[in-house]
Design a protein around this motif. Sequence first.
Motif, PDB file in Angstrom:
ATOM      1  N   PRO A   1      40.721  55.403  38.936  1.00 29.59           N
ATOM      2  CA  PRO A   1      39.488  54.642  38.696  1.00 29.59           C
ATOM      3  C   PRO A   1      39.458  53.979  37.324  1.00 29.59           C
ATOM      4  O   PRO A   1      38.972  52.856  37.190  1.00 29.59           O
ATOM      5  N   ALA A   2      39.976  54.660  36.301  1.00 27.58           N
ATOM      6  CA  ALA A   2      39.993  54.069  34.955  1.00 27.58           C
ATOM      7  C   ALA A   2      40.869  52.829  34.910  1.00 27.58           C
ATOM      8  O   ALA A   2      40.514  51.823  34.291  1.00 27.58           O
ATOM      9  N   ALA A   3      42.027  52.886  35.574  1.00 29.55           N
ATOM     10  CA  ALA A   3      42.929  51.730  35.579  1.00 29.55           C
ATOM     11  C   ALA A   3      42.295  50.562  36.321  1.00 29.55           C
ATOM     12  O   ALA A   3      42.394  49.409  35.886  1.00 29.55           O
ATOM     13  N   ARG A   4      41.637  50.856  37.447  1.00 32.44           N
ATOM     14  CA  ARG A   4      40.978  49.778  38.196  1.00 32.44           C
ATOM     15  C   ARG A   4      39.876  49.134  37.362  1.00 32.44           C
ATOM     16  O   ARG A   4      39.722  47.909  37.343  1.00 32.44           O
ATOM     17  N   ALA A   5      39.117  49.976  36.646  1.00 28.94           N
ATOM     18  CA  ALA A   5      38.053  49.445  35.798  1.00 28.94           C
ATOM     19  C   ALA A   5      38.622  48.591  34.671  1.00 28.94           C
ATOM     20  O   ALA A   5      38.069  47.535  34.330  1.00 28.94           O
TER      21      ALA A   5
END
Length: 311
Positions: free
Chosen positions: A280-284
């Motif tokens: 999720p952090a990478a997508r954000a």
Amino acid sequence: MTIQQLTYFLATVEHGSFSGAARSLFLTQPSISEQIRQLEGELGIALFARAGRGLVLTEAGRKFRPEAERVIADVERARDAVAEVRDLRGGTLGFGMFGTASAYLIADLATDFRKKYPDVRLRLVGLNSSEVADQVRNATLEAGLVVLPVDDAGLDLRVARLEELVVVSREQSRLSDPVTIEALAEAPLILYDAQYGANDPMRRQLLDRAQRAGVTLRPVIEVEGIEAAVGLARRGLGDTIVPRAAISRQGARGLHFSSFSEPLYDTFAFIARSDAPLSPAARAFVEIVERRLDRLSEAALYAGGTSETDS
């Protein structure tokens, strides 16, 4: 032995009966008693004994209870740790950026991300695109933004945008017209990413174009960083080539810049391992990069022109 069985065991201990455990878990009594029976069968010993209308722990059950509680507590801690990463309340993101991003992109990206997700630690690594690809491939970094071409073996690749490359010089006379590769071969040339040489994506494009034109590019100075290359051009030691957005971001004080006669572009692309979904952090972070790239594109269009001076 399963987490479910341990949960049923502890619920039975708490309520003193299968029926009480079943009500607390919104299950039927037979499902609880069957799982406890299977657990006792695996352990080879009874955990409960009848006492009137209820159940009490046997000696084995009393010894088993704290171990079951410890396992369930560990599972809950594991779930909480994952939830922190899932909900962007913790964890660390390792993301690679092409080398010239340090001049006009990384600081803004870090600021944007930290404002929105202050609990996530951010590790932004600025490297040549070929090295970013290697580190994503071996999982040292989770994902990256690179300039093509790179070796994409084992990687998923998605093109993000094109960024025009321009020639920068203190000498306006050399940029009176859009620059040809032949003219560039005659100019004193300053190139950055010295360590990577011909493996640098921009140089690979330039060398390919020079070969097709039958000329040779021989830089008079090679340095590592784009800031140093622009600084040397500002001193009049030669001409360099930078993304238009970098000039728009930093300003071209005392310099002129011009497009190529046959426009030359950096192709930015996101990369990640083919066998691993993005966190999720990478997508954000990718979403933040895309928004920032759009802003840079708008700024570059606003700058306009093919030969300009910022006094």
